[in-house]
Design an enzyme around this catalytic site. Structure first.
Site, PDB file in Angstrom:
ATOM      1  N   HIS A  34       0.679  -1.321  -0.008  1.00 28.08           N
ATOM      2  CA  HIS A  34       0.063  -0.038   0.045  1.00 28.08           C
ATOM      3  C   HIS A  34       1.020   1.315  -0.095  1.00 28.08           C
ATOM      4  O   HIS A  34       0.644   2.303   0.364  1.00 28.08           O
ATOM      5  CB  HIS A  34      -0.980  -0.269   1.312  1.00 28.08           C
ATOM      6  CG  HIS A  34      -2.136  -1.048   1.063  1.00 28.08           C
ATOM      7  ND1 HIS A  34      -3.209  -0.810   0.092  1.00 28.08           N
ATOM      8  CD2 HIS A  34      -2.104  -2.309   1.549  1.00 28.08           C
ATOM      9  CE1 HIS A  34      -4.011  -1.790   0.391  1.00 28.08           C
ATOM     10  NE2 HIS A  34      -3.492  -2.826   0.868  1.00 28.08           N
ATOM     11  N   GLY A 124      -7.542 -14.352  -7.046  1.00 26.72           N
ATOM     12  CA  GLY A 124      -7.992 -13.829  -5.725  1.00 26.72           C
ATOM     13  C   GLY A 124      -7.019 -13.997  -4.759  1.00 26.72           C
ATOM     14  O   GLY A 124      -7.519 -14.058  -3.528  1.00 26.72           O
ATOM     15  N   ALA A 125      -5.950 -14.389  -5.048  1.00 24.61           N
ATOM     16  CA  ALA A 125      -4.998 -14.549  -4.034  1.00 24.61           C
ATOM     17  C   ALA A 125      -3.855 -13.681  -3.614  1.00 24.61           C
ATOM     18  O   ALA A 125      -2.874 -13.850  -2.797  1.00 24.61           O
ATOM     19  CB  ALA A 125      -3.916 -16.179  -4.534  1.00 24.61           C
ATOM     20  N   LEU A 127      -1.955 -12.112  -5.797  1.00 28.36           N
ATOM     21  CA  LEU A 127      -0.549 -12.520  -6.301  1.00 28.36           C
ATOM     22  C   LEU A 127      -0.609 -11.916  -7.716  1.00 28.36           C
ATOM     23  O   LEU A 127       0.121 -12.152  -8.823  1.00 28.36           O
ATOM     24  CB  LEU A 127      -0.314 -14.124  -6.550  1.00 28.36           C
ATOM     25  CG  LEU A 127      -0.290 -14.690  -5.390  1.00 28.36           C
ATOM     26  CD1 LEU A 127      -0.083 -16.182  -5.542  1.00 28.36           C
ATOM     27  CD2 LEU A 127       0.765 -14.140  -4.472  1.00 28.36           C
ATOM     28  N   ASP A 174       1.996  -3.878  -9.517  1.00 29.92           N
ATOM     29  CA  ASP A 174       1.831  -5.256 -10.193  1.00 29.92           C
ATOM     30  C   ASP A 174       2.085  -5.201 -11.468  1.00 29.92           C
ATOM     31  O   ASP A 174       2.690  -6.257 -11.888  1.00 29.92           O
ATOM     32  CB  ASP A 174       0.064  -5.555  -9.937  1.00 29.92           C
ATOM     33  CG  ASP A 174      -0.083  -5.641  -8.391  1.00 29.92           C
ATOM     34  OD1 ASP A 174       0.683  -5.622  -7.383  1.00 29.92           O
ATOM     35  OD2 ASP A 174      -1.427  -5.754  -8.070  1.00 29.92           O
TER      36      ASP A 174
END
Length: 387
Positions: A34, A124-125, A127, A174
């Site tokens: 974050h 949804g992990a 990653l 990401d």
């Protein structure tokens, strides 16, 4: 699924062989959570798990999309009809990239494409499965249409696709990790100017392993909580009179928090971001010094406490991973990714990794949770053409 399998599946769907096959990885963030949308520092590395895309150009403005990971047939769209937040399905990620390229003036993509996708990045992990989909499509189109874009530019356009087209207020980490990481390294990224430093990170050579523990708890960044924290960070920066929280020096944190008065929620967010940026710098200094890499373990655990208590993005399953791993002798552990579920990472001596992984699984069983997925993470190559 191999590159040959993906190419053959493409031919079965579209009637001809693809012009090429590309891969883009998911990522684990070692430290720096974050901080990216606060112009701060992050340190991800690429996973061996990838999204694969078999792609061919078209000439009629049609975009055809198919994924072997989603039920249903080929989805057909027109490039000229793509508009932000018009698509709430998985297709928003690849079509959003086409929109972003076209909107940025790369009109060649208006001709369209046939795309077949598959991915081994867990969804949804935490990653970055969505970033992998975006980057693999962007790289393929960049190559096929000879757009001449550099990797960091592709990452920026993929971020814009996710922010504007999909409607998820994610930072730049990401997509940059998927596009730019190199094997055997962690990527020290300054998200303000996108300067990069590839830091050697070969745990196996030092007798260590980094486990990823996917809690199987799914999350969605689009669902408000992420956006609330981002808005809170922006409010904190405004109250402190800085462009972004990255501009609050760690040494001045106490005085900055005092100036925020009774804004308790904002104080917590500010404290996390400023201390987390400092944690990234501490990890980089340790790894660059050639000293004992094991010393980063307590910094990871410290980061989890900050994410849990100050940023409040953890969950009972993530906390249990960290608690049970550390109690079982791990060098350090923390949640990774946006939070509210997803995955945690565990730094361990290689000889202890299996035992610690089993201890985490047993703790989940005792708590009545779904069994986690545990695997070793090896710093791997970023996006590339594979066929």
């Amino acid at each position: 699924m191999t590159t040959v399998d993906v190419a053959e599946a493409f031919e079965g769907l579209y009637g001809s062989a693809p012009e090429g096959v590309w891969a883009a990885p998911g990522r684990v963030n070692l430290i720096g959570e974050h901080t990216d949308y606060n112009d701060g520092f992050v340190m991800p590395f690429a996973l061996p798990h990838t999204a694969l895309a078999a792609v061919s150009r078209r000439t009629d403005g049609v975009l055809r999309l198919h994924s072997s990971d989603v039920e249903g047939g080929v989805v057909e769209l027109r490039v000229g009809d793509l508009t932000p937040e018009s698509d709430r399905n998985w297709t928003a990620y690849p079509s959003g990239v086409v929109w972003a390229l076209k909107d940025a003036g790369h009109s060649a993509v208006s001709a369209g494409a046939d795309i077949h996708l598959t991915s081994t990045v867990p969804t949804g992990a935490g990653l970055s499965s969505s970033a992998a989909l975006e980057v693999v499509v962007a790289l393929a189109l960049n190559d096929l249409y000879e757009l001449g874009l550099q990797r960091w530019q592709l990452a920026r356009l993929c971020q814009r696709a996710e922010n504007v087209y999909v409607g998820a207020p994610t930072g730049i980490m990401d997509q940059t990790a998927s596009a730019c990481c190199t094997a055997g390294h962690a990527l020290f990224l300054d998200t303000r100017d996108l300067s990069q430093d590839q830091i050697p990170f070969d745990l196996a050579a030092e007798g260590m392993t980094l486990l990823v523990v996917d809690t199987q708890v799914k999350h969605s960044h689009s669902e408000g909580e992420y956006g609330k924290r981002r808005a809170g960070c922006e409010r904190g920066a405004a109250l402190l009179g800085v462009d972004a929280l990255r501009d609050v020096p760690y040494e001045d944190l106490d005085s900055a928090l005092a100036r925020l008065g009774d804004e308790e929620e904002v104080r917590r967010l500010v404290r996390h971001v400023v201390t987390e940026d400092h944690r990234v710098e501490r990890v980089v200094a340790l790894l660059k010094s050639g000293g004992d890499t094991r010393a980063i373990g307590p910094i990871l655990t410290e980061g989890h406490a900050s994410l849990r208590d100050d940023f409040q993005v953890s969950c009972p399953e993530l906390d249990l991973v960290v608690e049970s791993a550390v109690e079982s002798g791990a060098l350090g552990a923390r949640m990774t990714g946006g939070g509210f579920g997803g995955s945690a990472i565990v730094l361990a001596e290689a000889e202890d990794a299996d035992r610690i992984g089993k201890a985490v699984e047993e703790a989940f069983g005792a708590a009545g949770y779904t069994a986690p997925r545990v695997f070793a993470a090896v710093p791997s190559a970023g996006a590339r053409r594979v066929r």
